[in-house]
Structures are given as structure tokens and as C-alpha cells.
Scaffold this motif. Structure first.
Motif, PDB file in Angstrom:
ATOM      1  N   ASP A  81       0.723  -1.264  -0.038  1.00 19.48           N
ATOM      2  CA  ASP A  81       0.000   0.063   0.106  1.00 19.48           C
ATOM      3  C   ASP A  81       0.831   1.322   0.041  1.00 19.48           C
TER       4      ASP A  81
ATOM      5  N   ALA B 269       2.266   1.757  -3.568  1.00 17.05           N
ATOM      6  CA  ALA B 269       1.255   2.299  -4.364  1.00 17.05           C
ATOM      7  C   ALA B 269       1.068   3.708  -4.155  1.00 17.05           C
ATOM      8  N   GLU B 270       1.121   4.065  -2.862  1.00 21.60           N
ATOM      9  CA  GLU B 270       0.727   5.450  -2.551  1.00 21.60           C
ATOM     10  C   GLU B 270       2.057   6.394  -2.970  1.00 21.60           C
ATOM     11  N   TYR B 271       3.204   6.045  -3.235  1.00 23.37           N
ATOM     12  CA  TYR B 271       4.236   6.641  -3.859  1.00 23.37           C
ATOM     13  C   TYR B 271       4.068   6.570  -5.130  1.00 23.37           C
ATOM     14  N   GLN B 272       3.527   5.676  -5.829  1.00 20.14           N
ATOM     15  CA  GLN B 272       3.308   5.757  -7.365  1.00 20.14           C
ATOM     16  C   GLN B 272       2.165   6.857  -7.606  1.00 20.14           C
ATOM     17  N   GLN B 273       1.264   6.621  -6.709  1.00 23.59           N
ATOM     18  CA  GLN B 273       0.039   7.284  -7.024  1.00 23.59           C
ATOM     19  C   GLN B 273       0.467   8.845  -6.933  1.00 23.59           C
ATOM     20  N   ALA B 274       1.435   9.281  -6.200  1.00 19.08           N
ATOM     21  CA  ALA B 274       1.836  10.610  -6.093  1.00 19.08           C
ATOM     22  C   ALA B 274       2.835  10.896  -6.929  1.00 19.08           C
TER      23      ALA B 274
END
Length: 174
Positions: free
Chosen positions: A17, A20-25
Motif C-alpha cells: 500500500d 502504491a501511494e508513492y506511485q500514485q503521488a
């Protein structure tokens, strides 16, 4: 309750998670492609890679042993990650230093950066280091404030290789 722990397989899904949060940012640079593949496809091997890195096993040329830590809340939420490099080589003296840290995007501006650095400094002291170097981009004001809150003293600045981007270097006595 906040703890600084060594990475564990038990938080596999939570770490996914976080990634994924880094990628979404749009912060893809946080993980190199080889590690990203391990994280997503063989997490137990990734944990072993981190353990080996801490012990200086199978290091890439020019790398030094480094111990990773996760800042965890209530034993289940990973707020961020730090890396404590056991000693410096010339490239780390220029950029990188002893400690790197990052807080996941949705947990920033809550004081966790200051906390993870303070806890990692304690680990450095326990490892026998008497002072540590931290670096950040000159325009990264949030990171500079975190370092200064942890008694960091700006000692020099320099340019990134092949760039006009300025790196600030701070020393902290332990």
C-alpha cells in the motif's frame, strides 16, 4: 504508539500500500526497478535483501552496509522508512549522507519526518556513530526543517553532478 522497526514480512500488504501511494503521488524514484519487482513479486526475498544489505552481504560496487527501518503506528501502519548507512564513502559525503528518510505522501506534515529522523539518530548513536551527515536538496524546505529540528547544522552546499541543483549538507552531533 510509534515504533521504529526493522522491515518484516508481517507487514507485506501494508508495504505494498505504501509503494502504491508513492506511485500514485508520482514519486517513482523512491524504489529502483529491481527492488520494485522484488517487492511486488517476492517480498520475502526483498526482506532478505534488506537484511543482507544491513550485514554488508552482496553489496553493489561503491555501496556501504545500510540498515532500513520502518516507522510504524500501532504495529500495523507503516508511516515511513529510513535508511542508516553505516559509514560514508566520497559519493555519500557529496550526496546521501548517513541517513535517508521518507514519509508516505498521505502522512506528511504531521511531524512524522522529525520523529523518524530522531529515532534513526538514536539507532546511529547505538551503532557507535558520534556524528552523522544528512543531505537534502536546497529547495526541499520541509526536509531542511526536519534536519534542523534534530540539531542539524548546515556546513556546506554543492551542486549535483551535471546539474545546477544545489545540495545542502548538515552534520548532527550525537
Amino acid at each position: 504508539m510509534l515504533e521504529l522497526i526493522t522491515p518484516t514480512y508481517n507487514l507485506h500488504l501494508e508495504f505494498l500500500d505504501l509503494v502504491a501511494e508513492y506511485q500514485q503521488a508520482g514519486e517513482f524514484r523512491m524504489f529502483d526497478q529491481n527492488n520494485l519487482t522484488l517487492i511486488q513479486e517476492d517480498f520475502s526475498t526483498y526482506i532478505q535483501y534488506l537484511e543482507n544489505n544491513s550485514q554488508g552481504i552482496n553489496l553493489k560496487p561503491g555501496f556501504v552496509p545500510a540498515t532500513n527501518f520502518w516507522l510504524v503506528m500501532n504495529s500495523k501502519i507503516i508511516l515511513g522508512e529510513s535508511q542508516l548507512r553505516h559509514w560514508l564513502v566520497p559519493t555519500l559525503e557529496h550526496r546521501g549522507g548517513h541517513i535517508g528518510y521518507m514519509i508516505r505522501p498521505l502522512q506528511r506534515s504531521k511531524g512524522y519526518g522529525t520523529t523518524i529522523l530522531a529515532m534513526t539518530l538514536e539507532k546511529a548513536k547505538n551503532m557507535g556513530l558520534s556524528r552523522v551527515l544528512l543531505t537534502c536538496d536546497q529547495d526541499n524546505l520541509a526536509s531542511a526543517r526536519i534536519i534542523q529540528k534534530n540539531q542539524g547544522k548546515l556546513t556546506s552546499e554543492g551542486l549535483w553532478e551535471n546539474s545546477d541543483k544545489v545540495i545542502s549538507r548538515y552534520w548532527i552531533d550525537l
